[in-house]
Structure formats: C-alpha cells, structure tokens
Design a protein around this motif. Sequence first.
Motif, PDB file in Angstrom:
ATOM      1  N   LEU A 115      -1.722  10.061   4.325  1.00  0.00           N
ATOM      2  CA  LEU A 115      -0.446  10.033   5.054  1.00  0.00           C
ATOM      3  C   LEU A 115       0.758  10.134   4.126  1.00  0.00           C
ATOM      4  O   LEU A 115       1.859  10.456   4.579  1.00  0.00           O
ATOM      5  N   ASN A 116       0.551   9.855   2.833  1.00  0.00           N
ATOM      6  CA  ASN A 116       1.660   9.973   1.883  1.00  0.00           C
ATOM      7  C   ASN A 116       2.218  11.389   1.834  1.00  0.00           C
ATOM      8  O   ASN A 116       3.377  11.604   1.450  1.00  0.00           O
ATOM      9  N   GLY A 172       7.694  11.075   4.440  1.00  0.00           N
ATOM     10  CA  GLY A 172       9.103  11.196   4.789  1.00  0.00           C
ATOM     11  C   GLY A 172       9.304  11.302   6.291  1.00  0.00           C
ATOM     12  O   GLY A 172      10.169  10.627   6.876  1.00  0.00           O
ATOM     13  N   SER A 173       8.509  12.132   6.932  1.00  0.00           N
ATOM     14  CA  SER A 173       8.598  12.314   8.383  1.00  0.00           C
ATOM     15  C   SER A 173       8.145  11.058   9.119  1.00  0.00           C
ATOM     16  O   SER A 173       8.730  10.679  10.142  1.00  0.00           O
ATOM     17  N   ILE A 174       7.110  10.406   8.602  1.00  0.00           N
ATOM     18  CA  ILE A 174       6.624   9.175   9.236  1.00  0.00           C
ATOM     19  C   ILE A 174       7.660   8.066   9.117  1.00  0.00           C
ATOM     20  O   ILE A 174       7.895   7.306  10.069  1.00  0.00           O
ATOM     21  N   MET A 176       1.651   4.812  16.984  1.00  0.00           N
ATOM     22  CA  MET A 176       3.106   4.909  16.956  1.00  0.00           C
ATOM     23  C   MET A 176       3.558   6.360  17.131  1.00  0.00           C
ATOM     24  O   MET A 176       4.471   6.666  17.918  1.00  0.00           O
ATOM     25  N   LEU A 177       2.913   7.269  16.396  1.00  0.00           N
ATOM     26  CA  LEU A 177       3.281   8.688  16.491  1.00  0.00           C
ATOM     27  C   LEU A 177       2.890   9.271  17.839  1.00  0.00           C
ATOM     28  O   LEU A 177       3.598  10.131  18.382  1.00  0.00           O
ATOM     29  N   ASP A 230       9.821  17.880  10.830  1.00  0.00           N
ATOM     30  CA  ASP A 230       9.236  16.557  11.039  1.00  0.00           C
ATOM     31  C   ASP A 230       8.234  16.578  12.189  1.00  0.00           C
ATOM     32  O   ASP A 230       7.132  16.030  12.088  1.00  0.00           O
ATOM     33  N   TRP A 231       8.606  17.228  13.277  1.00  0.00           N
ATOM     34  CA  TRP A 231       7.715  17.282  14.432  1.00  0.00           C
ATOM     35  C   TRP A 231       6.420  18.006  14.084  1.00  0.00           C
ATOM     36  O   TRP A 231       5.335  17.611  14.533  1.00  0.00           O
ATOM     37  N   LEU A 232       6.507  19.062  13.275  1.00  0.00           N
ATOM     38  CA  LEU A 232       5.303  19.776  12.870  1.00  0.00           C
ATOM     39  C   LEU A 232       4.383  18.875  12.052  1.00  0.00           C
ATOM     40  O   LEU A 232       3.155  18.960  12.144  1.00  0.00           O
ATOM     41  N   ALA A 233       5.000  17.975  11.268  1.00  0.00           N
ATOM     42  CA  ALA A 233       4.216  17.107  10.381  1.00  0.00           C
ATOM     43  C   ALA A 233       3.575  15.944  11.125  1.00  0.00           C
ATOM     44  O   ALA A 233       2.490  15.480  10.769  1.00  0.00           O
TER      45      ALA A 233
END
Length: 219
Positions: free
Chosen positions: A124-125, A129-131, A179-180, A209-212
């Motif tokens: 997830l690292n 940023g997006s998370i 959460m996501l 961000d949404w793509l990630a």
Amino acid sequence: MLCKITGRFSLTADMWTSTVNREAFLGLTIHYIDSDWKLRNFLLDIIPFTISHSGVNISREIMVALDGFNISNKILALTTDNESAMLVCGKEIASALDIEFSTMIFAHYRCAAHVLNLGVKQGLNIVCGSINKARKLMSTIKNSTRLCDSLRLICNLKKIKYLKPILDVETRWISTFYMLKRLNELEPALKLLSADNISVSNLYPDENDWLAIKVNRYI
C-alpha cells in the motif's frame, strides 16, 4: 480444570493499550484439545504492564502466570506478532523451559495474520499519498456533525443510500480496504458535498487518486 487436562497447551500473547486511560496490558490466551477432541480456548490472564515492554519482561510475566496455574511443563507453543520484543520473548521462554524441562519441545510462531498485514501495508506504500488523502477526507467528515448532516441531506435528496464514513486502523490492512470501499460508495454524494464545502473540496481525491484507490465493487 487445567490440571485435569491430560494433553498440552498452546498460548497466544499480545500487548495492548487501553484507549481510555492509556494503560498497557499483556493478554494471554490458552488453547488445547479436550477429552472429546474439541478445540478449546479462553483468556488465561490479563496482566497490567507498568514496566518496560521488553522481551525479557514480557517473558518473565508469562512464566509467572504459567507457574501460577501450574502448567509450565505442559506448554508446547507460543504465537505472537512480529514485534522485536515478542521475538525476544519467544527465545526467553524457550530457554527457560529448556532449563527447567529439558525434554520438552517448545516452539514460538509468528502470527500469520500479522505477517500478511505487514506485507499488504508494504504494498500500500505505493499509493500511500492517495490513501492518506482519502483518510483525511473521511476523518474530516466523520468528526464533523455538520458535514455528516450535510452528507446525509445530499444522500436523501439524490436518493443515494447514506453510509457513515469509516476510518482504518494501523494494525488491520482490511480496514483500509473497507475505508476505501466506503469512499467509493459515497463518491456521488461526496462530489456534491465538495462543491459546497471548501474543506471537503481541498481533500477530495483527484482523477489520479481515484485510479489508485478504486476498490472493486464486487469484492
């Protein structure tokens, strides 16, 4: 009851801290097969911890508990997380049991769920940023009665099912997934909320961000 069990026992141990008063405790759970070949387990002890959480201190407290229940000579294994103190604890207990009961075979196991959690978090690292942006957005809404009320109102007006924002926790990778997933489910309402609120707009995920962080809706 434990003394009547003819077989041997395994243990799981974990350090945790109360969210109410920040006091630390060591939880010790026992597992065994009874005379009917059924797996049994229960909380053996909760030990208040006011000293350093070192592996030596943890192992010492566990051995005191085992001696108190008179089952030190019947312990086969200990499972813990992968914290360095717990790894030292496993070695200390193995050494103590070997000295006292030289014929005993004792093993320390690392929790598979914790290993998995570490691996997933490492992955997830890549999109941290997006998370982090998603986490801040969910936290801002969840901790604001006004924003929650606005989100609920938008959901009602647009015939969208209202779901309260949720946050993940550090030690549960699956909580990040949930959460996501919740963020994805609220996306249409959040888009409208961000148009009317600058604090939400500043945290709202952009296209990259949404793509990630898009979560498969079928999972």
